[in-house]
Structure formats: structure tokens, C-alpha cells
Design an enzyme around this catalytic site. Structure first.
Site, PDB file in Angstrom:
ATOM      1  N   HIS A  11      58.085  70.057  55.395  1.00 51.50           N
ATOM      2  CA  HIS A  11      59.442  70.455  55.003  1.00 51.50           C
ATOM      3  C   HIS A  11      59.568  71.978  54.929  1.00 51.50           C
ATOM      4  CE1 HIS A  11      61.068  66.436  54.105  1.00 51.50           C
ATOM      5  NE2 HIS A  11      59.860  66.142  53.644  1.00 51.50           N
ATOM      6  N   ASP A  35      55.334  66.212  49.838  1.00 50.35           N
ATOM      7  CA  ASP A  35      55.730  64.889  50.335  1.00 50.35           C
ATOM      8  C   ASP A  35      55.847  64.894  51.860  1.00 50.35           C
ATOM      9  OD1 ASP A  35      57.995  66.602  50.129  1.00 50.35           O
ATOM     10  OD2 ASP A  35      59.318  64.865  50.349  1.00 50.35           O
ATOM     11  N   GLU A  36      55.713  63.713  52.427  1.00 46.01           N
ATOM     12  CA  GLU A  36      56.018  63.428  53.836  1.00 46.01           C
ATOM     13  C   GLU A  36      55.367  64.400  54.821  1.00 46.01           C
ATOM     14  OE1 GLU A  36      60.287  61.140  53.507  1.00 46.01           O
ATOM     15  OE2 GLU A  36      60.367  63.323  53.707  1.00 46.01           O
ATOM     16  N   VAL A  37      54.113  64.713  54.581  1.00 49.48           N
ATOM     17  CA  VAL A  37      53.381  65.555  55.533  1.00 49.48           C
ATOM     18  C   VAL A  37      52.972  64.695  56.724  1.00 49.48           C
ATOM     19  CG1 VAL A  37      51.377  67.042  55.886  1.00 49.48           C
ATOM     20  CG2 VAL A  37      52.557  67.029  53.666  1.00 49.48           C
ATOM     21  N   GLU A  75      52.230  61.887  47.195  1.00 54.27           N
ATOM     22  CA  GLU A  75      51.372  61.783  48.373  1.00 54.27           C
ATOM     23  C   GLU A  75      50.106  62.617  48.266  1.00 54.27           C
ATOM     24  OE1 GLU A  75      55.551  61.352  50.328  1.00 54.27           O
ATOM     25  OE2 GLU A  75      54.691  61.980  48.411  1.00 54.27           O
TER      26      GLU A  75
END
Length: 545
Positions: free
Chosen positions: A252, A318-320, A366
């Protein structure tokens, strides 16, 4: 709580008598002090009672004469005593979870004598908030309560009660954010988590890295300068709402590439879904000395400006997307065996900088549960994907924030914001978004933050946050996206999801209270949605099944 049926009126010149003038602690940064919390609470209270009140006709049978008569025998409240029994800590305006006693008691006698007692200035402010919620506007313009005598003893179940607001995908003016703080404080939330940078834009001005916002913002002027951010942070602190900033990383972070392209891998790839959760793709390189130097400069500039107003800093995580590192020349692999130790070193460096600045790190789940990083015991883990994630987090000994997207994401249910080419369109029909359906207030009210958490570990659940992401939210619709549904979560975080008998709290009793809170928010200039039509609120339980 016990309420009576005697009407009292409020003198327009009501005085607030505070005993704490000599009790202030040593904390005196700008306006975020004990004295400012009290003075702001008194000012807000008088404004709410006399300028932002409402006539409660929707909550009485049609054409009924529900207002008390005004005559010579009316009793007026001429003063309110504020009795603070303790001395505020230095961190009263920027506490770690649990550092401030937020409890209070409120007594209102039929002779008009009112006393609010609390150990802290924040508790006094909560008591004043409750005080305003006992009063209505009379058609004559006066303020009155029909509930005397009143006795309330109150305290929150959870220490961290927050909203996560995405101000990076869409820019919100400071006035939009301070309006949100007003609504949060009125619902006894005590945290505003600003997700302030993301892939789509970087609106946060960093004087040591001026090109970040100059090139990373959507356009000139859509940025948050240091004075503007300090104003927002101080505005929250004086209202008992600690503003926590998040710089999400290493994912992000694509917006950094507009000013520092050498720091970002897989930037704006055409096949973005292979490399990121959303366009544009891009992640900070994971084994780059240039990234380390960049983050050192960023933190050295930003964190000292965070410290006066908060005890936390959120480092994201998050969301790597693993595939992005195939295009990272410092790694060239998506193998977790190779990436995991690099991620460990990346997060260790970031958290060391946060601690060195006097702050406590927060990270998305995460980092702990997907990447299996070893994190300091002080790191607060923000969970969002499941109740199991909460149980796993506390099982590893970490403090947790809850906010399961299946219940407490406020932006869900409006359909996809992505467009689909004709050859794949049918496979996505009817174009639901990932967290559909819209989570109505009853679902949010039924969510138990302690679901599945072992009884001996519930103390590690600090509380939680509701979330408003901005893919389909902007200043025009943000009020109705958040309010009054977030009020339901506010009550869960204050009182718990279960009643004294261990059952979910009743919708039948909550619904009229929530409808009334909606009217109070509207009177304060918040564009909150209605809960039910007036026919329902005027007719008791007729709209119940």
C-alpha cells in the site's frame, strides 16, 4: 441507571462549577491539557443543550401533548457540580489503553441539584456527554429533561473504542475530520485511527521529504500540512479522542513512486491484480538500503510531531503481495523462506524507530499471523479478517484490536467499484463487493468482540475499531456511511455485546435509543441516516416481529 418521571428545566445561564482547578497534572502541551478537556466539554455541553438540541416529537404518539408545561412552579437547574476525585496523569490526553479511568457517576435530584463525579477529566467529559443526552428542546426554545431523579454509574468495558478512517484514497478537509471527531466523542469513542497514506495518494506533508506530498497527492492543496495535522490531533485530544496515524508499509505504498520511484517494486503494473489488492500495484523494496534511509528520514520528521498527541503509531502491514517481490531487484523472489527474514528485519527496524520516538507500535494482523514475525510484546495487533485471528493473536500473548470485516466494515454492500471488461463481466455478476452485504446496525450490534476468545485471555482484547474505507466514500456521503450504524458498535465497545444474563442485547430496547441518538447527531450537523420511519418510533413496538 435509574430514571424518574419529574420534569426539570435548564436555566439558560446554567453554571458549571469544577473543583479541579488546583488538581491539574503537569502535562501542559499547547491545549491538550486537563483544563482544556474540561473547558471544551463545558463549551460543547452548553452548545449541545441550547443550540444543537431537538424536539422529540418522533418518540411520542401523534398529536400528543408530551411537553411539560412551563409555569411558575417549574424547577430549574441553575448549576452543575463537576467533582474530579483524582489527579490526571501526564498522558491524560494521549493515553495507552487503560491508563485513564473513564468512569463517572451522575446524580440529578428533583430539586435541580446535579453532580457529576469522576476520577479523571475524561470521565467528567463523559458524564457531561451523558447529561446532554437526558435533555430535549422544548417548543418554547427551553431545554428540559423528563427523567428526574436520575442516578447513573457508568464505565466502559473496553479501553480502545475507535474508528479507522481512510483519508488517503479520498482527501477529506480538516473540517470533515473534526466533524467526525465530534460525533465520535458524542458516542464515547476514544480513538480516531487515520489511515493517512496508501497506494492511491500520499496527502501527508513531510517537510524533510517535500516531494512525497507534492507529487503523491491527487492535486495541489489536497494535503495535510504539519499545522493542519496538529490542529486535528489537538482537536481530538481536547475531546478525549486520541488521533492515531498509520503509514501503511511495505505494501500500500505505491504513491511513494511518484516522487521516489527507485524505492518501489512492481509499480503500476498493467496486470495489477497479480501484484496488489488494488491498483496501482507497488510495494517498498524489501532489501534496499535506500528504503531504510528513506524511512529513517520519514520517521525522524514525523514521529516527534505525533508524540505530543498520541502514544501510538501504526506501521500497517496488511495485504502484502508476495509476487511484487519477483520484480524487486533487491530480492527477485516470492518464496516466503527468502522473504520472511527480510520482512522480519524490515518490521524490526520500523518498530525500533517507533519505540525510540517514545511511541508504541500497532500492526495489522498479517505481520503476526501470515508472516509469522516475532514482534515485541508491546506491539498491538489490529485484526480484521476473522474472529479466529483475535483468538490466535491473544493466544500468542499480544494485545488485540477487533474489527472483523464481516461485521464492522462500514463501507460494504454498495457493489463493486471496479469495472469489468465484457469477456469477464458475467463471471462477476451481480458485482458484489468483497465484504458484501451492507452490515446493518443490527448485525453490528450483535457482534461480540470476545467471540471465541478464551476466558483467561479476554484481558488482552483492548477493544476494537469500526472501519470506513474510501473506495466509494467521500465527504459527501461519509456521514451517512458511518452514522448511526457506528453508534451500535460504540455501545458494544462501551457496555459489551451481552447483557447481565449473557444474552445479546435486545434490538427492541436498542432501536428507539438508536433512533434518538440519530436525531441528536443530526441536530449536531451530522448527516446520519434514519433507523426507522416516524410511524415506528411513535408507536412503541408495533414495528417489531
Amino acid at each position: 441507571m435509574s430514571l424518574g418521571e419529574r420534569a426539570l428545566f435548564l436555566d439558560p445561564k446554567v453554571r458549571f462549577i469544577y473543583n479541579g482547578a488546583a488538581q491539574y497534572g503537569s502535562y501542559d502541551h499547547q491545549n491538550a491539557s486537563s483544563q482544556n478537556i474540561i473547558s471544551t466539554a463545558i463549551k460543547t455541553t452548553t452548545q449541545t443543550l441550547f443550540e444543537q438540541n431537538f424536539i422529540p416529537w418522533k418518540f411520542h404518539p401523534r398529536h400528543s401533548d408530551f411537553e411539560p408545561a412551563i409555569n411558575a412552579s417549574c424547577t430549574y437547574i441553575k448549576s452543575v457540580r463537576l467533582e474530579q476525585s483524582g489527579i490526571d496523569s501526564a498522558n491524560v490526553a494521549k493515553p495507552l489503553a487503560g491508563e485513564v479511568d473513564e468512569s463517572y457517576s451522575l446524580s440529578m435530584k428533583t430539586n435541580g441539584q446535579v453532580t457529576i463525579t469522576a476520577a479523571s477529566s475524561v470521565g467528567i467529559a463523559h458524564g457531561l456527554t451523558t447529561f446532554t443526552q437526558l435533555f430535549y428542546k422544548h417548543s418554547s426554545g427551553s431545554a428540559y429533561t423528563p427523567y428526574a431523579p436520575v442516578s447513573i454509574t457508568d464505565a466502559p468495558k473496553f479501553q480502545h473504542r475507535g474508528l479507522n478512517m481512510d483519508v488517503s484514497r479520498v482527501w477529506y478537509a480538516p473540517a470533515d475530520i473534526t466533524r467526525m471527531i465530534d460525533a465520535l466523542a458524542y458516542n464515547k469513542f476514544n480513538r480516531l485511527h487515520l489511515h493517512i497514506t496508501d497506494a492511491q495518494s500520499w496527502p501527508l506533508e513531510i517537510p524533510a521529504l517535500p516531494m512525497l506530498a507534492e507529487k503523491g497527492s491527487y492535486r495541489e492543496g489536497l494535503t495535510y500540512s504539519p499545522p493542519a495535522m496538529a490542529y486535528i490531533q489537538d482537536y481530538g485530544a481536547s475531546r478525549g479522542v486520541e488521533v492515531i496515524l498509520e503509514i501503511d508499509m511495505p505494501g500500500h505504498t505505491s504513491s511513494i513512486a511518484y516522487s521516489y520511484p527507485e524505492l518501489i517494486a512492481a509499480f503500476n503494473e498493467k496486470d495489477w491484480s497479480t501484484y496488489a489488492a488494488e491498483p496501482p500495484s507497488g510495494t517498498l523494496k524489501l532489501n534496499s538500503s535506500a528504503v531504510t534511509e528513506f524511512l529513517d528520514t520519514l520517521f525522524d520528521d514525523l514521529l516527534p510531531r505525533v508524540l505530543p498527541y498520541s502514544s501510538y503509531f501504526h506501521t500497517g502491514g496488511d495485504e502484502v503481495n508476495l509476487n511484487a517481490y519477483n520484480l524487486d531487484e533487491t530480492v527477485r523472489s516470492n518464496d516466503t523462506a527468502i522473504l520472511q527474514p527480510l520482512m522480519q528485519a524490515f518490521v524490526d527496524r520500523a518498530h525500533a524507530k517507533v519505540r525510540a520516538a517514545g511511541l508504541t507500535p500497532i500492526a495489522w494482523e498479517e505481520m503476526l499471523l501470515t508472516w509469522n514475525l516475532t514482534l515485541g510484546s508491546d506491539v498491538v495487533i489490529q485484526t480484521w479478517q476473522s474472529d479466529e485471528a483475535v483468538a490466535q493473536t491473544v493466544g500468542k500473548g499480544h494485545k488485540a484490536l477487533v474489527g472483523n470485516y464481516n461485521y464492522w466494515y462500514l463501507d460494504c454492500g454498495h457493489g463493486q467499484w471496479l469495472d469489468f471488461y465484457p469477456d469477464v463481466s458475467q463471471s462477476f455478476y451481480p458485482y458484489y463487493d468483497y465484504c458484501a452485504p451492507l452490515h446493518n446496525w443490527r448485525m453490528m450490534y450483535a457482534y461480540n468482540p470476545l467471540e471465541g476468545v478464551p476466558a483467561n485471555l479476554t484481558h488482552l482484547v483492548l477493544g476494537g475499531e469500526v472501519h470506513i474505507w474510501s473506495e466509494q466514500t467521500d465527504p459527501v456521503n461519509v456521514d451517512r456511511q458511518v452514522w448511526p450504524r457506528a453508534c451500535a458498535a460504540a455501545e458494544v465497545l462501551w457496555s459489551g455485546a451481552k447483557d447481565d444474563q449473557g444474552q445479546n442485547r435486545s434490538q427492541i430496547t436498542a432501536s428507539p435509543r438508536l433512533s434518538e441518538m440519530r436525531e441528536r447527531l443530526v441536530a449536531k450537523g451530522i448527516g446520519a441516516e434514519p433507523i426507522q420511519m416516524p410511524f415506528c418510533t411513535q408507536n412503541g413496538t408495533q414495528c417489531a416481529l
